[in-house]
Design an enzyme around this catalytic site. Structure first.
Site, mmCIF file in Angstrom:
data_model
loop_
_atom_site.group_PDB
_atom_site.id
_atom_site.type_symbol
_atom_site.label_atom_id
_atom_site.label_comp_id
_atom_site.label_asym_id
_atom_site.label_seq_id
_atom_site.Cartn_x
_atom_site.Cartn_y
_atom_site.Cartn_z
ATOM 1 N N GLU A 69 8.155 -10.896 22.319
ATOM 2 C CA GLU A 69 8.170 -11.891 23.404
ATOM 3 C C GLU A 69 8.343 -11.253 24.780
ATOM 4 O O GLU A 69 7.555 -11.545 25.692
ATOM 5 C CB GLU A 69 9.276 -12.937 23.152
ATOM 6 N N CYS A 101 15.535 -12.782 22.539
ATOM 7 C CA CYS A 101 14.213 -13.230 22.992
ATOM 8 C C CYS A 101 14.225 -14.705 23.363
ATOM 9 O O CYS A 101 13.444 -15.130 24.213
ATOM 10 C CB CYS A 101 13.172 -12.985 21.906
ATOM 11 N N ALA A 182 -6.957 16.045 -20.949
ATOM 12 C CA ALA A 182 -5.843 16.244 -21.877
ATOM 13 C C ALA A 182 -4.946 17.392 -21.417
ATOM 14 O O ALA A 182 -3.721 17.353 -21.587
ATOM 15 C CB ALA A 182 -6.369 16.498 -23.277
ATOM 16 N N SER A 186 -6.131 17.162 -13.045
ATOM 17 C CA SER A 186 -6.389 15.834 -12.488
ATOM 18 C C SER A 186 -6.741 15.839 -11.023
ATOM 19 O O SER A 186 -7.046 14.810 -10.464
ATOM 20 C CB SER A 186 -5.146 14.967 -12.660
ATOM 21 N N TRP A 188 -7.829 15.287 -7.517
ATOM 22 C CA TRP A 188 -8.944 14.553 -6.906
ATOM 23 C C TRP A 188 -9.831 13.805 -7.885
ATOM 24 O O TRP A 188 -11.013 14.069 -8.002
ATOM 25 C CB TRP A 188 -9.831 15.446 -6.049
ATOM 26 N N THR A 214 6.450 14.398 -12.111
ATOM 27 C CA THR A 214 5.300 14.571 -11.214
ATOM 28 C C THR A 214 5.561 15.742 -10.272
ATOM 29 O O THR A 214 4.674 16.552 -9.996
ATOM 30 C CB THR A 214 5.054 13.264 -10.413
ATOM 31 N N ASP A 218 2.999 18.739 -10.382
ATOM 32 C CA ASP A 218 1.984 18.843 -9.309
ATOM 33 C C ASP A 218 2.507 19.373 -7.980
ATOM 34 O O ASP A 218 1.717 19.654 -7.094
ATOM 35 C CB ASP A 218 1.372 17.457 -9.025
ATOM 36 N N GLY A 327 3.827 9.138 -11.979
ATOM 37 C CA GLY A 327 3.003 9.337 -13.165
ATOM 38 C C GLY A 327 3.053 8.123 -14.082
ATOM 39 O O GLY A 327 3.641 7.078 -13.763
ATOM 40 N N THR A 329 4.596 7.456 -16.881
ATOM 41 C CA THR A 329 5.860 6.980 -17.443
ATOM 42 C C THR A 329 6.660 6.172 -16.433
ATOM 43 O O THR A 329 7.057 5.038 -16.711
ATOM 44 C CB THR A 329 6.715 8.182 -17.930
HETATM 45 C C1 AOF Z 1 12.041 -11.332 17.807
HETATM 46 N N1 AOF Z 1 10.930 -10.694 18.213
HETATM 47 O O1 AOF Z 1 9.491 -9.017 18.094
HETATM 48 C C2 AOF Z 1 11.262 -9.017 16.560
HETATM 49 C C3 AOF Z 1 12.411 -9.732 16.117
HETATM 50 O O2 AOF Z 1 17.762 -4.393 16.577
HETATM 51 P P1 AOF Z 1 16.853 -5.272 17.329
HETATM 52 O O3 AOF Z 1 17.387 -5.728 18.650
HETATM 53 O O4 AOF Z 1 15.469 -4.679 17.448
HETATM 54 O O5 AOF Z 1 16.713 -6.624 16.487
HETATM 55 C C4 AOF Z 1 16.097 -6.584 15.225
HETATM 56 C C5 AOF Z 1 16.095 -7.974 14.635
HETATM 57 O O6 AOF Z 1 15.423 -8.888 15.511
HETATM 58 C C6 AOF Z 1 15.318 -8.057 13.334
HETATM 59 O O7 AOF Z 1 16.128 -7.817 12.208
HETATM 60 C C7 AOF Z 1 14.808 -9.477 13.338
HETATM 61 O O8 AOF Z 1 15.812 -10.386 12.956
HETATM 62 C C8 AOF Z 1 14.512 -9.707 14.813
HETATM 63 N N2 AOF Z 1 13.146 -9.257 15.088
HETATM 64 N N3 AOF Z 1 12.748 -10.886 16.754
HETATM 65 O O9 AOF Z 1 12.437 -12.325 18.416
HETATM 66 C C9 AOF Z 1 10.504 -9.564 17.657
HETATM 67 N N4 AOF Z 1 10.882 -7.848 16.002
HETATM 68 ZN ZN ZN Z 2 13.897 -10.717 19.806
#
Ligand code: AOF
Ligand code: ZN
Length: 393
Positions: A69, A101, A182, A186, A188, A214, A218, A327, A329
């Site tokens: 925002e 926000c 076998a 593997s 690629w 794994t 690998d 892998g 498993t």
């Molecule tokens: C919004 N607008 O674009 C996002 C939100 O640690 P902060 O200040 O970045 O806050 C993270 C938290 O804010 C996140 O866990 C979620 O609840 C909210 N994210 N809120 O209004 C945003 N990214």
């Molecule tokens: Zn926010």
């Protein structure tokens, strides 16, 4: 707050779906904003003079950076009174790494806020909506966009609502369901395009989980390789934060066999090994391997509980999404435990023969009714290979 379906919108609200769709598209500009959600915002002029023109757009690029925002507000050419903000997630009302926000929107003079999902974060969880309404801002919830908005942040919602990450399991096989000859050879099976696609799966996750078998067989690096991602200059800038904070590399190493010289340990970035609690393995304090202990799975006393590992990654590392690249498993165990939320199978159009190794190590399915079923979400051709995305039923 008023909940509206698209069919209930009046003539003045007719363009709302288009603006929300755009906000979702903006949010998806980054592979991940982890541990934060991906959020997009479009501010539209709402008075007769300004018409329905878009005044500003923004999205969140990652934790520590401004939320969607304030970015849209800062980008707005001018902010007419009576404007409407379309946000994919409920605006926050807390001061975390950035300020609330909801206050930013109120101060900017926005009259209406349209959201597509509520914030599951207990610090917000309806508080953003309440703050806006208390200041006289009208809040609308566009219900038909909720699935799309939650999908953007399925990992974030999973961590906050289920206390474990969203789990994606990636597999690659031949047309006859084999992963290797076998003798184990593997390298690629799939082509370069499919491998580049796997790099994008890695870019979207917060931790790559693999098994010690794994690693021993690998010696994979499990790194994010910018050159293989195939991004344009703009995408590189948008994803800078993600690229400089690659996913954690996690090895399930019940008996402590991981060597300090394995690539998964020595490559830049963090590597965590989970060992069985009680296994008398000592680690040097100076070791580059961060060792964590996990209880056994109950079913097998010699293997760590996969659920505990996932819960630990959500709690200690705020992992929203995990990619299992393991892998037959370990992948089979994740599926059998019902812990896979999405399965991605790359199918190479070649035959490796019936002596080759099978896709998954899962035995004991004797009745057709025991079969583990999936629903095909999408099917696409990636280079010469086929990519199938599936969800468990
Ligand atoms: C919004 N607008 O674009 C996002 C939100 O640690 P902060 O200040 O970045 O806050 C993270 C938290 O804010 C996140 O866990 C979620 O609840 C909210 N994210 N809120 O209004 C945003 N990214
Ligand atoms: Zn926010």
């Amino acid at each position: 707050m008023q909940t509206l379906r698209n069919t209930e919108l009046d003539a003045l609200q007719a363009a709302w779906p288009q603006h929300m769709q755009r906000a979702i598209q903006l949010a998806a500009s980054v592979f991940s904003a982890a541990p934060n959600p991906r959020v997009g915002c479009v501010i539209v002029g709402g008075n007769a003079e300004a018409g329905d023109s878009v005044l500003g757009e923004g999205w969140h690029q990652g934790a520590g950076l401004p939320h969607a925002e304030p970015v849209a507000i800062a980008n707005a050419i001018r902010l007419a009174a009576g404007s409407t903000a379309f946000v994919t997630l409920e605006p926050c009302c807390h001061t975390g790494r950035t300020g609330p926000c909801s206050s930013a929107l109120i101060e900017a003079g926005v009259s209406r806020v349209v959201i597509a999902s509520k914030d599951p974060n207990p610090k917000v969880s309806g508080g953003g909506i309440a703050a806006l309404e208390a200041a006289g801002v009208e809040v609308f919830f566009l219900q038909d966009f909720e699935d799309g908005a939650r999908r953007l942040n399925r990992g974030f919602f999973s961590r906050l609502e289920r206390r474990r990450p969203f789990v994606r399991c990636k597999l690659a096989m031949s047309l006859d369901g084999r992963t290797a000859l076998a003798n184990g050879e593997s390298k690629w099976i799939t082509g370069a395009e499919a491998r580049s696609d796997v790099q994008r799966l890695r870019a979207e996750c917060d931790a790559i989980v693999t098994g010690i078998e794994t690693v021993l067989a690998d010696d994979p690096a499990m790194t994010l390789r910018q050159a293989e991602l195939g991004l344009n200059a703009q995408q590189l800038v948008w994803n800078e934060l993600r690229l400089s904070n690659p996913p954690l590399r996690v090895v399930l190493d019940s008996r402590g066999r991981l060597s300090e010289t394995a690539k998964i340990v020595t490559e830049p970035g963090r590597c965590i090994a989970y060992r069985l609690d009680g296994a008398n393995s000592s680690v040097e304090a100076s070791s580059p391997i961060a060792v964590r202990l996990a209880p056994n799975s109950g079913e097998s006393v010699s293997r760590v509980s996969l659920l505990s590992v996932l819960e630990s990654l959500a709690e200690l590392d705020e992992c929203n999404e995990v990619l299992v690249e393991a892998g037959a498993t370990l992948s089979g165990s994740f599926i059998e435990a019902g812990l896979v939320d999405e399965l991605i199978v790359y199918i190479a159009p070649k035959l490796l023969g019936s002596d080759g190794r099978p896709l998954l190590g899962m035995s004991g399915l004797n009745e057709l009714s025991d079969a583990i079923e999936f629903k095909v979400e999408s099917l696409e051709q990636v280079g010469a290979d086929i990519k199938v995305t599936l969800r468990p039923r």
